[in-house]
Design a protein around this motif. Structure first.
Motif, PDB file in Angstrom:
ATOM      1  N   GLY A   1     -26.930   8.396 -22.304  1.00  0.00           N
ATOM      2  CA  GLY A   1     -26.384   8.198 -20.969  1.00  0.00           C
ATOM      3  C   GLY A   1     -25.501   6.959 -20.930  1.00  0.00           C
ATOM      4  N   GLN A   2     -25.930   5.971 -21.675  1.00  0.00           N
ATOM      5  CA  GLN A   2     -25.145   4.735 -21.698  1.00  0.00           C
ATOM      6  C   GLN A   2     -23.750   4.984 -22.271  1.00  0.00           C
ATOM      7  OE1 GLN A   2     -26.958   1.606 -23.979  1.00  0.00           O
ATOM      8  NE2 GLN A   2     -25.196   0.247 -23.633  1.00  0.00           N
ATOM      9  N   GLU A   3     -23.698   5.777 -23.332  1.00  0.00           N
ATOM     10  CA  GLU A   3     -22.393   6.061 -23.932  1.00  0.00           C
ATOM     11  C   GLU A   3     -21.494   6.806 -22.936  1.00  0.00           C
ATOM     12  OE1 GLU A   3     -20.440   7.945 -27.999  1.00  0.00           O
ATOM     13  OE2 GLU A   3     -22.332   8.746 -27.303  1.00  0.00           O
ATOM     14  N   VAL A   4     -22.084   7.766 -22.194  1.00  0.00           N
ATOM     15  CA  VAL A   4     -21.303   8.520 -21.211  1.00  0.00           C
ATOM     16  C   VAL A   4     -20.794   7.592 -20.111  1.00  0.00           C
ATOM     17  CG1 VAL A   4     -21.413  10.314 -19.447  1.00  0.00           C
ATOM     18  CG2 VAL A   4     -22.517  10.683 -21.651  1.00  0.00           C
ATOM     19  N   MET A   5     -21.689   6.753 -19.592  1.00  0.00           N
ATOM     20  CA  MET A   5     -21.284   5.870 -18.491  1.00  0.00           C
ATOM     21  C   MET A   5     -20.219   4.877 -18.957  1.00  0.00           C
ATOM     22  SD  MET A   5     -22.724   6.924 -15.799  1.00  0.00           S
ATOM     23  CE  MET A   5     -23.037   5.722 -14.518  1.00  0.00           C
ATOM     24  N   GLU A   6     -20.344   4.400 -20.176  1.00  0.00           N
ATOM     25  CA  GLU A   6     -19.316   3.477 -20.682  1.00  0.00           C
ATOM     26  C   GLU A   6     -17.969   4.194 -20.801  1.00  0.00           C
ATOM     27  OE1 GLU A   6     -22.267   0.578 -23.241  1.00  0.00           O
ATOM     28  OE2 GLU A   6     -20.680   1.663 -24.315  1.00  0.00           O
ATOM     29  N   PHE A   7     -18.041   5.428 -21.272  1.00  0.00           N
ATOM     30  CA  PHE A   7     -16.821   6.234 -21.404  1.00  0.00           C
ATOM     31  C   PHE A   7     -16.150   6.420 -20.039  1.00  0.00           C
ATOM     32  CE2 PHE A   7     -15.304  10.700 -20.969  1.00  0.00           C
ATOM     33  CZ  PHE A   7     -14.175  10.630 -21.768  1.00  0.00           C
ATOM     34  N   LEU A   8     -16.951   6.778 -19.022  1.00  0.00           N
ATOM     35  CA  LEU A   8     -16.395   7.036 -17.692  1.00  0.00           C
ATOM     36  C   LEU A   8     -15.860   5.753 -17.052  1.00  0.00           C
ATOM     37  CD1 LEU A   8     -19.142   9.508 -16.379  1.00  0.00           C
ATOM     38  CD2 LEU A   8     -16.817  10.112 -17.085  1.00  0.00           C
ATOM     39  N   HIS A   9     -16.620   4.674 -17.197  1.00  0.00           N
ATOM     40  CA  HIS A   9     -16.163   3.408 -16.606  1.00  0.00           C
ATOM     41  C   HIS A   9     -14.925   2.874 -17.313  1.00  0.00           C
ATOM     42  CE1 HIS A   9     -19.024   2.821 -13.420  1.00  0.00           C
ATOM     43  NE2 HIS A   9     -20.024   3.135 -14.225  1.00  0.00           N
TER      44      HIS A   9
END
Ligand SMILES: [Zn+2]
Length: 684
Positions: free
Chosen positions: A289-297
């Motif tokens: 989830g962290q990787e996804v959120m970093e990608f989106l942000h």
């Protein structure tokens, strides 16, 4: 045996299928699947692919092929009796699927095959790895009590998802507005007026009938000068199936959404995940989830400056030209269209005569022919669910039949909105027989009005290419096992790669000439019009980007942050996300989430980010065609062999690297959107 759903040879006999056939057929097939599984487990000492997995896949394939036309008809020719029959089967199917997923003997047999069968090829190994993970995700390791609870939750979840979609469909169809004075519709293009008139006639009314179906709703919000009308329709549309708006409370999804989040959370925790987002990512390309959120942000940070500048430009334009100081949500589309015309003097309407269905469809087939050497032809007299539906087959250079598909283009009542591809049959090859993949391609485009051919907007053409990309992924596969052929087994966040990839051809002059031509004169799009069209391509691309990011971050957060004590906090979190990334703040009454069927009624829960994730892949893949030529045969063949034909037989990252020669980079996407990439490309 006169149940048409049990005629499992060839294509489904749609005209014979009646709601009363559904439950008996599914009951019978489920019982055959159950007894067949037991027999297979009892009759073998040493398990192998051939003595266990293949016969099980045959049983499952029969069930899928019987269910596929039911589920499809429920979406495209919905009726009360069909809906009831469909819903009666959902808990049975869910129960069966959990039961198989929790079957320890089966789990152990699969483990044994994965470790001991010496004849497994790459695709079989991958299929078994997926299956073993699925066993774990179905709670095979849980103690009996938790297993039972897991099963209960799965059933409730499938029913709630279905109810969510029904509410949305009912709310969409409940609202309409009859207009008797054409003056009230000033600004609407002729095509929208004609459609409204035709809709009124079909319902035995005089005047113009507006509905919340997209081909009716969208032109009003984009072109109608009448601000009150835009406001009224915007409110009706954005409050569908909610506690607010003209049908407040009638089809309210509020409670369903809370329950869905609650049950997803509980089920994830049964499996020892922190939350449902982590559970969702267990089968995806993204690692956490962290990787996804970093990608989106990261994407938000790169695009927000441009999005704010675009909004400021719009505000300045409306203030100078129209003296408008305060833009409401129902003004944005309208004045954006004005600004687009002002800057590029191009409208979707102006392009429409150049995209008659009679050019677009054969042209798209021509594009696919040049790219992959495929021949597509229409087959007549196929039994379909509606007279508008057409049927085609795809053959390779050597004449080999590769796949078949149904094409259902137009919006109509009792048909779920949006556009999608679904599977009718999967590629499945055994020693005994070869099953050819069959797809349903469904759109909701403007129907033909009068005796003109249907004229599509360029957006609609792009959508068609998108869905056809999914269709090609399903149909051109060379993998023989249904669990990993076509889009099956593909990580969900990579599944939009072939679809978004195809959209690129809608913008290239060489391809456009194949898919367009004036419906009366046959003339190609004039050069200067093409120049204006491409100049306008990235109009407000920053605003569109942050809007998609808002949805994706919201989807991740409601699944990450749910707690039983606090509940879903759906609109509280949406507010927070909006204040963080959105540039347009919708009005208080906006109930966007109540109609967000991707995540509440479909398969995108904690997965909406997949569109952006796969867009990085598709833009980067297309950049190789930009380098080598958009119809370069070697590059086309390489995409066909390395990606489309491979289905889910390998990890998406490995397939991508095989095609592109390296891992994906984000800058092609930013360049395509006209957003400047900075010096350090980020790998995802
Ligand atoms: Zn898609």
């Amino acid at each position: 045996m006169d149940n048409p759903l049990l005629q499992l040879e060839g294509l489904p006999p749609f005209s014979l299928i009646q709601p009363e056939h559904v439950e008996p057929a599914i009951d019978q097939l489920l019982s055959e699947c159950r007894s067949g599984t037991e027999q297979l487990l009892d009759s073998n000492q040493e398990f192998s692919w051939i003595n266990l997995v293949e016969p099980l896949e045959i049983l499952d394939d029969r069930l899928s092929r019987a269910w596929s036309p039911v589920s499809h008809m429920n979406s495209v020719v919905n009726s009360e009796p069909l809906r009831a029959a469909y819903n009666a089967c959902l808990p049975k199917l869910s129960e069966y699927s959990t039961e198989m997923g929790q079957n320890e003997r089966l789990f152990n047999a699969y483990k044994y095959i994965r470790e001991h069968d010496p004849n497994l090829d790459q695709a079989q190994q991958k299929s078994l790895d997926n299956a073993l993970l699925d066993f774990k995700l179905s709670g095979v390791d849980l103690p009996a009590e938790k297993k039972a609870r897991f099963k209960e939750i799965s059933q409730e979840l499938s029913q709630l998802g279905s109810k969510f979609s029904e509410n949305l469909l009912d709310a969409t169809h409940a609202w309409s507005k009859l207009v008797s004075d054409e003056g009230e519709l000033a600004g609407l293009p002729q095509s929208a007026l004609d459609l409204a008139r035709q809709t009124a006639e079909q319902r035995g009314e005089q005047g113009w009938l507006l509905t919340l179906e997209f081909p009716s709703y969208f032109p009003v919000l984009t072109y109608a000068d009448n601000r009150e009308l835009r406001h009224e329709m915007y409110e009706a549309y954005t409050t569908r199936a909610s506690d607010l708006g003209p049908d407040a409370g009638k089809w309210d999804n509020s409670e369903i959404m809370e329950q869905l989040l609650n049950l997803r959370h509980e089920q994830a925790q049964l499996l020892d995940f922190d939350n449902y987002a982590e559970r969702s990512l267990a089968r995806k390309m993204a690692r956490s989830g962290q990787e996804v959120m970093e990608f989106l942000h990261d994407l938000a940070a790169r695009s927000s400056k441009q999005a704010r500048a675009e909004l400021a430009e719009l505000e300045q334009f409306t203030s100078e030209q129209y003296g408008m100081e305060q833009l409401e949500a129902w003004d944005i589309g309208y004045y954006s269209e004005r600004l687009r015309q002002h800057r590029y003097s191009i409208t979707q309407e102006e392009l429409k005569p150049y995209f008659p269905e009679t050019r677009v469809i054969p042209g798209m087939f021509d594009v696919v022919g040049r790219l992959y050497g495929m021949q597509i032809s229409e087959i007549n007299d196929i039994d379909c669910w509606h007279p508008d539906v057409r049927f085609y087959e795809i053959r390779g250079r050597d004449g080999e039949l590769r796949g078949q598909f149904y094409l259902d283009l137009y919006a109509r009542p009792q048909k779920r909105g949006g556009a999608w591809m679904d599977e009718c049959a999967s590629r499945f090859v055994t020693h005994q027989h070869t099953q050819i993949p069959v797809a349903y391609l469904t759109c909701n485009f403007s129907p033909p009005v009068g005796d003109k051919p249907a004229l599509f907007t360029h957006d609609e053409v792009e959508t068609l290419f998108h869905e056809f990309g999914h269709g090609l992924h399903h149909m051109l596969t060379r993998i023989d096992y249904p669990s990993v052929s076509g889009i099956s087994g593909v990580e969900w966040d990579a599944v939009e790669l072939p679809s978004q990839f195809m959209e690129n051809w809608c913008w290239e002059r060489e391809a456009l000439d194949l898919i367009s031509g004036h419906y009366e004169s046959g003339e190609p799009i004039p050069d200067e019009m093409y120049q204006r069209m491409t100049a306008a391509k990235n109009f407000q691309s920053g605003m569109q980007m942050v809007r998609q990011l808002e949805f994706a971050i919201f989807d991740m957060r409601i699944h990450q942050e749910f707690t039983p004590e606090q509940g879903g906090r759906i609109y509280e979190i949406l507010e927070q996300v909006r204040s963080e990334v959105a540039v347009i703040q919708p009005p208080e009454f906006n109930r966007f989430a109540h109609g967000f069927s991707h995540i509440f009624g479909g398969g995108y829960a904690a997965g909406y980010y997949s569109y952006k994730w796969a867009e990085v892949l598709s833009a980067d893949a297309f950049s190789l065609f930009e380098k080598n030529g958009i119809f370069d045969q070697n590059t086309g063949d390489s995409f066909l062999h390395n990606i489309l034909e491979q289905g889910g037989s390998k990890n998406a990252m490995d397939l991508f690297v095989a095609f592109r020669g390296r891992e994906p980079e984000i800058d092609a996407l930013l360049r395509h959107c006209g957003i400047a990439a900075d010096a350090t490309p980020r790998v995802c």
